[in-house]
Design a protein around this motif. Structure first.
Motif, PDB file in Angstrom:
ATOM      1  N   GLY A  51      53.964  39.409  43.562  1.00 43.29           N
ATOM      2  CA  GLY A  51      53.304  38.202  43.099  1.00 43.29           C
ATOM      3  C   GLY A  51      52.171  38.508  42.123  1.00 43.29           C
ATOM      4  O   GLY A  51      52.056  39.624  41.601  1.00 43.29           O
ATOM      5  N   TYR A  52      51.310  37.499  41.924  1.00 43.90           N
ATOM      6  CA  TYR A  52      50.247  37.605  40.914  1.00 43.90           C
ATOM      7  C   TYR A  52      48.873  37.874  41.508  1.00 43.90           C
ATOM      8  O   TYR A  52      47.879  37.950  40.779  1.00 43.90           O
ATOM      9  CB  TYR A  52      50.170  36.303  40.108  1.00 43.90           C
ATOM     10  N   GLU A  53      48.792  38.038  42.826  1.00 42.41           N
ATOM     11  CA  GLU A  53      47.495  38.115  43.494  1.00 42.41           C
ATOM     12  C   GLU A  53      46.614  39.231  42.932  1.00 42.41           C
ATOM     13  O   GLU A  53      45.405  39.044  42.726  1.00 42.41           O
ATOM     14  CB  GLU A  53      47.693  38.314  44.996  1.00 42.41           C
ATOM     15  N   GLU A  54      47.205  40.379  42.676  1.00 45.18           N
ATOM     16  CA  GLU A  54      46.453  41.506  42.123  1.00 45.18           C
ATOM     17  C   GLU A  54      45.732  41.120  40.838  1.00 45.18           C
ATOM     18  O   GLU A  54      44.559  41.482  40.610  1.00 45.18           O
ATOM     19  CB  GLU A  54      47.419  42.667  41.866  1.00 45.18           C
ATOM     20  N   TYR A  55      46.417  40.349  40.008  1.00 43.06           N
ATOM     21  CA  TYR A  55      45.863  39.987  38.693  1.00 43.06           C
ATOM     22  C   TYR A  55      44.864  38.845  38.801  1.00 43.06           C
ATOM     23  O   TYR A  55      43.844  38.839  38.108  1.00 43.06           O
ATOM     24  CB  TYR A  55      47.003  39.616  37.747  1.00 43.06           C
ATOM     25  N   THR A  56      45.145  37.881  39.662  1.00 42.45           N
ATOM     26  CA  THR A  56      44.217  36.752  39.802  1.00 42.45           C
ATOM     27  C   THR A  56      42.913  37.201  40.446  1.00 42.45           C
ATOM     28  O   THR A  56      41.836  36.712  40.094  1.00 42.45           O
ATOM     29  CB  THR A  56      44.848  35.613  40.614  1.00 42.45           C
ATOM     30  N   LYS A  57      42.986  38.133  41.391  1.00 44.23           N
ATOM     31  CA  LYS A  57      41.773  38.666  42.003  1.00 44.23           C
ATOM     32  C   LYS A  57      40.941  39.406  40.969  1.00 44.23           C
ATOM     33  O   LYS A  57      39.699  39.281  40.933  1.00 44.23           O
ATOM     34  CB  LYS A  57      42.128  39.597  43.179  1.00 44.23           C
ATOM     35  N   ALA A  58      41.589  40.204  40.137  1.00 47.45           N
ATOM     36  CA  ALA A  58      40.867  40.948  39.110  1.00 47.45           C
ATOM     37  C   ALA A  58      40.203  40.003  38.118  1.00 47.45           C
ATOM     38  O   ALA A  58      39.064  40.225  37.681  1.00 47.45           O
ATOM     39  CB  ALA A  58      41.825  41.902  38.393  1.00 47.45           C
ATOM     40  N   ALA A  59      40.911  38.903  37.767  1.00 46.97           N
ATOM     41  CA  ALA A  59      40.346  37.940  36.840  1.00 46.97           C
ATOM     42  C   ALA A  59      39.151  37.228  37.449  1.00 46.97           C
ATOM     43  O   ALA A  59      38.128  36.986  36.778  1.00 46.97           O
ATOM     44  CB  ALA A  59      41.410  36.916  36.438  1.00 46.97           C
ATOM     45  N   ALA A  60      39.247  36.897  38.744  1.00 50.63           N
ATOM     46  CA  ALA A  60      38.140  36.224  39.419  1.00 50.63           C
ATOM     47  C   ALA A  60      36.929  37.141  39.525  1.00 50.63           C
ATOM     48  O   ALA A  60      35.782  36.708  39.326  1.00 50.63           O
ATOM     49  CB  ALA A  60      38.575  35.786  40.809  1.00 50.63           C
ATOM     50  N   ALA A  82      59.066  37.951  27.508  1.00 48.50           N
ATOM     51  CA  ALA A  82      58.877  37.070  28.653  1.00 48.50           C
ATOM     52  C   ALA A  82      57.396  37.050  29.012  1.00 48.50           C
ATOM     53  O   ALA A  82      56.787  38.101  29.240  1.00 48.50           O
ATOM     54  CB  ALA A  82      59.703  37.548  29.837  1.00 48.50           C
ATOM     55  N   ILE A  83      56.819  35.855  29.047  1.00 46.63           N
ATOM     56  CA  ILE A  83      55.427  35.691  29.451  1.00 46.63           C
ATOM     57  C   ILE A  83      55.417  35.055  30.826  1.00 46.63           C
ATOM     58  O   ILE A  83      55.898  33.940  31.015  1.00 46.63           O
ATOM     59  CB  ILE A  83      54.658  34.831  28.433  1.00 46.63           C
ATOM     60  N   MET A  84      54.862  35.786  31.797  1.00 47.15           N
ATOM     61  CA  MET A  84      54.872  35.350  33.186  1.00 47.15           C
ATOM     62  C   MET A  84      53.441  35.235  33.695  1.00 47.15           C
ATOM     63  O   MET A  84      52.575  36.018  33.323  1.00 47.15           O
ATOM     64  CB  MET A  84      55.672  36.337  34.041  1.00 47.15           C
ATOM     65  N   GLY A  85      53.205  34.252  34.544  1.00 48.93           N
ATOM     66  CA  GLY A  85      51.872  34.083  35.093  1.00 48.93           C
ATOM     67  C   GLY A  85      51.828  32.915  36.048  1.00 48.93           C
ATOM     68  O   GLY A  85      52.729  32.074  36.071  1.00 48.93           O
ATOM     69  N   PRO A  86      50.762  32.830  36.831  1.00 46.82           N
ATOM     70  CA  PRO A  86      50.640  31.745  37.802  1.00 46.82           C
ATOM     71  C   PRO A  86      50.351  30.408  37.131  1.00 46.82           C
ATOM     72  O   PRO A  86      50.032  30.359  35.931  1.00 46.82           O
ATOM     73  CB  PRO A  86      49.451  32.186  38.669  1.00 46.82           C
ATOM     74  N   ASN A  87      50.437  29.335  37.902  1.00 52.66           N
ATOM     75  CA  ASN A  87      50.069  28.014  37.406  1.00 52.66           C
ATOM     76  C   ASN A  87      48.623  28.020  36.910  1.00 52.66           C
ATOM     77  O   ASN A  87      47.751  28.635  37.523  1.00 52.66           O
ATOM     78  CB  ASN A  87      50.200  26.968  38.516  1.00 52.66           C
ATOM     79  N   GLY A  88      48.387  27.316  35.799  1.00 54.02           N
ATOM     80  CA  GLY A  88      47.024  27.192  35.297  1.00 54.02           C
ATOM     81  C   GLY A  88      46.508  28.386  34.533  1.00 54.02           C
ATOM     82  O   GLY A  88      45.320  28.448  34.208  1.00 54.02           O
ATOM     83  N   SER A  89      47.377  29.328  34.220  1.00 52.42           N
ATOM     84  CA  SER A  89      46.917  30.538  33.529  1.00 52.42           C
ATOM     85  C   SER A  89      46.824  30.357  32.025  1.00 52.42           C
ATOM     86  O   SER A  89      46.211  31.173  31.333  1.00 52.42           O
ATOM     87  CB  SER A  89      47.851  31.714  33.845  1.00 52.42           C
TER      88      SER A  89
END
Length: 256
Positions: A243-252, A37-44
């Motif tokens: 949610g994905y906030e932890e990962y999107t913040k790290a990516a940003a 299963a590949i999970m992620g936010p929109n636009g990832s």
């Protein structure tokens, strides 16, 4: 036995302003009998991964490799990838007016196998696949996806999966737009395919709800064009809670 191996995959999407990099080094091995299963936010980049592997002309692989049972898919045309055993269930299946479901399925099966299936047996196989997706026999005479509800489109995709019987399947947001009853039907179809035990499967999704019915072997978090964390079902539970906030913040932060 079917193994899908993705190695250091980079890909661009072709836009009006030129190529834009989306995939930034994807590495993944799906062994026979596994559901990833590949999970992620929109636009990832999840759908870009699916379309790049399938050979969509809008997506250009710049570096990396995708093999299915040792066959390099990136060197093949779209139809050759399908003949090699790859199947993509699209997030937004296209309408094909004037082409009936039955003719479409038989033509696809003939192209894959190199010979037409015996008509008597094929009709029974189609009826069984449609019945498994809770679709009436009359569904076979309708034009492909024309006037279909969201649930009918997705159930038709899984009926195709059963009939075409690929080595590896990529299901791009198969749960999108489904009510709870259709979600159960689609999930049952996916599980029947997985029970063969010798197929590789990638399940792309935003949400954990489909994972209540389909038990993934591995769960991967996909952010900014690559996998940032992998685990088991517990990772999906973590995403459901936080949610994905932890990962999107790290990516940003990494992009600064």
């Amino acid at each position: 036995m079917s193994t899908l191996v993705i190695t250091d995959l980079h890909a661009d999407v072709l836009t009006e302003d030129g190529p834009k990099q989306i995939l930034k080094g994807v590495n993944l091995t799906i062994n026979p009998g596994e559901i990833h299963a590949i999970m992620g936010p929109n636009g990832s980049g999840k759908s870009t991964l699916a379309y790049a592997i399938a050979g969509h002309p809008k997506y250009e692989i710049t570096t990396g490799s995708v093999t299915l049972d040792g066959v390099e898919l990136t060197e093949l045309s779209v139809d050759e990838r399908a003949k090699a055993g790859l199947y993509l269930a699209m997030q937004y299946p296209v309408e094909v007016p004037g082409v009936s479901v039955s003719n479409f399925l038989r033509t696809a099966k003939t192209a894959l196998d190199g010979e037409a299936p015996k008509l008597r047996h094929w009709v029974k196989d189609v009826e069984k696949a449609l019945e498994g997706m809770q679709l009436d026999k009359s569904f076979a005479s309708r034009s492909v996806n024309e006037g279909f509800s969201g649930g009918e489109k997705k159930r038709h995709e899984i009926a195709q999966l059963e009939l075409l019987n690929p080595k590896a399947a990529i299901l791009d947001e198969t749960d999108s737009g489904l009510d709870i009853d259709a979600l159960r039907v689609v999930s049952d179809g996916v599980n029947r395919f997985a029970e063969k035990g010798d197929r590789a499967m990638v399940l792309i999704t935003h949400y954990t709800r489909i994972l209540r019915y389909i038990d993934p072997t591995f769960v991967h978090v996909f952010v900014d064009g690559h996998i940032v964390e992998s685990g088991g079902r517990e990772l999906a539970d973590k995403l459901e809670a936080n949610g994905y906030e932890e990962y999107t913040k790290a990516a940003a932060a990494a992009a600064v």
